[in-house]
Scaffold this motif. Structure first.
Motif, short mmCIF file in Angstrom:
data_model
loop_
_atom_site.label_atom_id
_atom_site.label_comp_id
_atom_site.label_asym_id
_atom_site.label_seq_id
_atom_site.Cartn_x
_atom_site.Cartn_y
_atom_site.Cartn_z
N THR A 1 26.83 -24.89 16.60
CA THR A 1 25.83 -24.23 15.91
C THR A 1 25.39 -24.60 14.55
OG1 THR A 1 24.79 -22.03 15.89
CG2 THR A 1 27.07 -22.06 15.21
N PRO A 2 24.37 -24.88 14.16
CA PRO A 2 23.91 -24.91 12.73
C PRO A 2 24.36 -24.06 11.87
CG PRO A 2 21.91 -24.39 13.66
CD PRO A 2 23.22 -24.34 15.10
N GLU B 1 38.60 -25.61 4.79
CA GLU B 1 38.01 -26.73 4.08
C GLU B 1 36.71 -27.27 4.32
OE1 GLU B 1 41.63 -29.90 2.78
OE2 GLU B 1 41.12 -29.98 4.80
N HIS B 2 36.26 -26.54 5.57
CA HIS B 2 34.77 -27.06 6.04
C HIS B 2 33.89 -25.70 6.31
CE1 HIS B 2 37.56 -30.33 7.46
NE2 HIS B 2 36.39 -31.14 7.08
N GLY B 3 34.59 -24.56 5.56
CA GLY B 3 33.59 -23.39 5.37
C GLY B 3 33.22 -22.84 6.74
N GLY B 4 33.78 -22.74 7.73
CA GLY B 4 33.46 -22.17 9.06
C GLY B 4 34.49 -21.67 9.75
N THR C 1 34.54 -27.03 16.63
CA THR C 1 33.88 -26.42 15.53
C THR C 1 33.04 -25.60 15.95
OG1 THR C 1 34.52 -28.15 13.99
CG2 THR C 1 32.91 -26.81 13.36
N LEU C 2 32.88 -24.46 15.55
CA LEU C 2 31.71 -23.46 15.93
C LEU C 2 30.83 -23.54 15.05
CD1 LEU C 2 33.82 -20.44 17.24
CD2 LEU C 2 32.93 -22.12 18.56
N VAL C 3 30.97 -23.64 13.65
CA VAL C 3 30.14 -23.45 12.72
C VAL C 3 30.73 -23.99 11.55
CG1 VAL C 3 30.40 -21.17 11.97
CG2 VAL C 3 28.29 -22.19 11.72
N SER C 4 29.91 -24.59 10.77
CA SER C 4 30.47 -25.30 9.15
C SER C 4 29.24 -25.13 8.32
CB SER C 4 31.02 -26.82 9.56
OG SER C 4 31.57 -27.09 8.24
N ARG D 1 29.73 -12.67 0.34
CA ARG D 1 29.26 -12.36 1.81
C ARG D 1 30.04 -12.14 2.96
NH1 ARG D 1 25.53 -17.03 3.35
NH2 ARG D 1 27.15 -18.13 2.74
N LEU D 2 29.92 -11.10 3.48
CA LEU D 2 30.33 -10.98 4.98
C LEU D 2 29.44 -11.61 5.86
CD1 LEU D 2 32.53 -9.65 6.97
CD2 LEU D 2 31.27 -7.40 6.46
N LEU D 3 29.86 -12.46 6.85
CA LEU D 3 29.08 -13.25 7.68
C LEU D 3 29.31 -12.82 8.98
CD1 LEU D 3 29.71 -16.49 5.57
CD2 LEU D 3 27.60 -15.17 5.62
N ARG D 4 28.43 -13.25 9.83
CA ARG D 4 28.37 -12.95 11.18
C ARG D 4 27.83 -14.03 12.04
NH1 ARG D 4 24.79 -10.77 15.04
NH2 ARG D 4 25.74 -9.33 16.63
N LEU D 5 28.35 -14.92 13.13
CA LEU D 5 27.84 -15.80 13.93
C LEU D 5 27.82 -15.18 15.33
CD1 LEU D 5 27.65 -18.62 14.41
CD2 LEU D 5 29.82 -18.99 15.28
N PRO D 6 26.43 -14.80 15.63
CA PRO D 6 26.12 -14.29 16.92
C PRO D 6 26.70 -14.76 18.22
CG PRO D 6 24.04 -14.71 15.59
CD PRO D 6 25.19 -15.31 15.00
#
Length: 378
Positions: free
Chosen positions: A42-43, A302-305, A317-320, A368-373
């Motif tokens: 996912t982007p 290392e890839h922020g995700g 990888t789900l998201v980066s 930030r606190l982040l959310r991946l739906p």
């Protein structure tokens, strides 16, 4: 007299130089880690901001009814400027359990909600506290229902924890202090006070010599003298409590061990080590969770995700997101979404582990606190 002063100065300078050389050779190495990332499912635009924060978050926990809790990362020492423990309500961090209670915290790292609807918190002694504290809080009353202070020197770097389904055992990961102290996995029984330190000598819990690379560059301390190499960090229990999954931040592989053996003192270290199962490669990771389908989710520093281990053992990888500096704690919410924190550690951590200035912390806002739906990661 002047000659002796010069000689003493020269000896001290040589001793300092030799000490720095030893530190560099023993603790300052580190190789670039070979990437295990795959094209993201996912982007980065799919990521949602749950809360915008004044200071960097550390961990996050979600109750069965969706109540969400988080803390400011202890490395930031945000208690100098205000509250550090929060419940996120309508996208806003509200001091929890109250504003008045904030002075009670000494730096929360790991947090998790058990099946008895209690929020458990671990506050390691670390570098500037005498003892590590474990507490449990009833979410029905927001009141503290359990507290235990470990003896001085015990679990000084305990940074993650999980609770068994019956609520009677607490599993903790002590990362160790780089290579200066040994990491360990601990099994603690709150009712009896029994504590088992496990796998202290096993290769699976130790830090390997990798250098973590971030958007702000390779992450080292002491201006390169000490590599930020961390042992066993993230842990997660399978839904049936059969397995404990674990991985070192600076380790190439994910592992699991039978919880029954881990909790049984009749299994000595040699016997227990034989039961540790290698689950394959992973990224350099911090937080670990297991989703509702039993798949292991890891943060990829290392890839922020986020990375997921599929049923066949392969990683995806789900998201980066290149804007994420340090993907830290992760948890699955009741709706299937994944929540994770960007603790942004390299943006503000001092080279000598001193508290960062307010100016330095402010310069990197917002955090930030982040959310991946869930719809993005079926």
């Amino acid at each position: 007299m002047k000659t002796w002063t010069l000689r003493i100065g020269a000896v001290l300078a040589i001793a300092l130089a030799l000490g720095m050389l030893w530190l560099k050779l023993v603790h300052g190495g580190g190789s670039a880690y070979p990437s295990v990332a795959t094209p993201a499912l996912t982007p980065a635009s799919s990521l949602q901001t749950v809360a915008t924060l004044d200071f960097p978050p550390g961990n996050v926990a979600v109750a069965a009814d969706g109540r969400t809790f988080m803390n400011y990362h202890p490395f930031a020492k945000a208690e100098r400027f205000g509250p550090t423990m929060f419940e996120v309500v309508n996208g806003k961090p509200v001091p929890w359990p109250s504003l008045e209670a904030q002075k009670d915290w000494q730096g929360v790292f790991g947090m998790t909600v058990d099946r008895q609807n209690r929020l458990w918190l671990i506050e390691p002694a670390g570098l500037d506290h005498a003892r590590t504290r474990l507490t449990a809080w009833s979410l029905a009353s927001n009141a503290k229902v359990y507290e235990h202070w470990f003896d001085k020197g015990v679990l000084p770097f305990a940074q993650d924890l999980r609770i068994t389904a019956d609520g009677r055992r607490v599993i903790l990961a002590d990362t160790g202090l780089f290579k200066f102290t040994r990491p360990a996995i601990a099994v603690f029984e709150p009712e009896s006070g029994r504590l088992l330190l496990r796998l202290e000598q096993h290769p699976s819990t130790q830090a390997q010599d990798w250098t973590i690379r971030t958007p702000l560059g390779p992450h080292k301390l002491g201006y390169g003298l000490v590599n930020f190499a961390v042992g066993v960090d993230g842990i997660a229990l399978s839904d049936d409590d059969q397995w404990l999954y674990f991985g070192g931040m600076s380790h190439q592989h994910l592992y699991r061990v039978p919880l029954a053996a881990l909790s049984n003192p009749e299994f000595d270290e040699a016997a227990l080590g034989q039961l540790v199962e290698d689950q394959g490669v992973k990224p350099l990771s911090d937080g670990i969770t297991i989703d509702s389908r039993g798949r292991v989710i890891l943060t990829d520093i290392e890839h922020g995700g986020l990375v997921r281990r599929r049923d066949d053992g392969q990683l995806e990888t789900l998201v980066s997101d290149p804007q994420v500096v340090w993907a830290d704690g992760v948890v699955q919410a009741p709706d299937g979404a994944l929540l994770f924190t960007d603790s942004a550690i390299p943006a503000y951590i001092d080279q000598f582990a001193r508290p960062p200035s307010l100016e330095r912390l402010v310069a990197h806002r917002p955090y930030r606190l982040l959310r991946l739906p869930a719809i993005s990661i079926q």
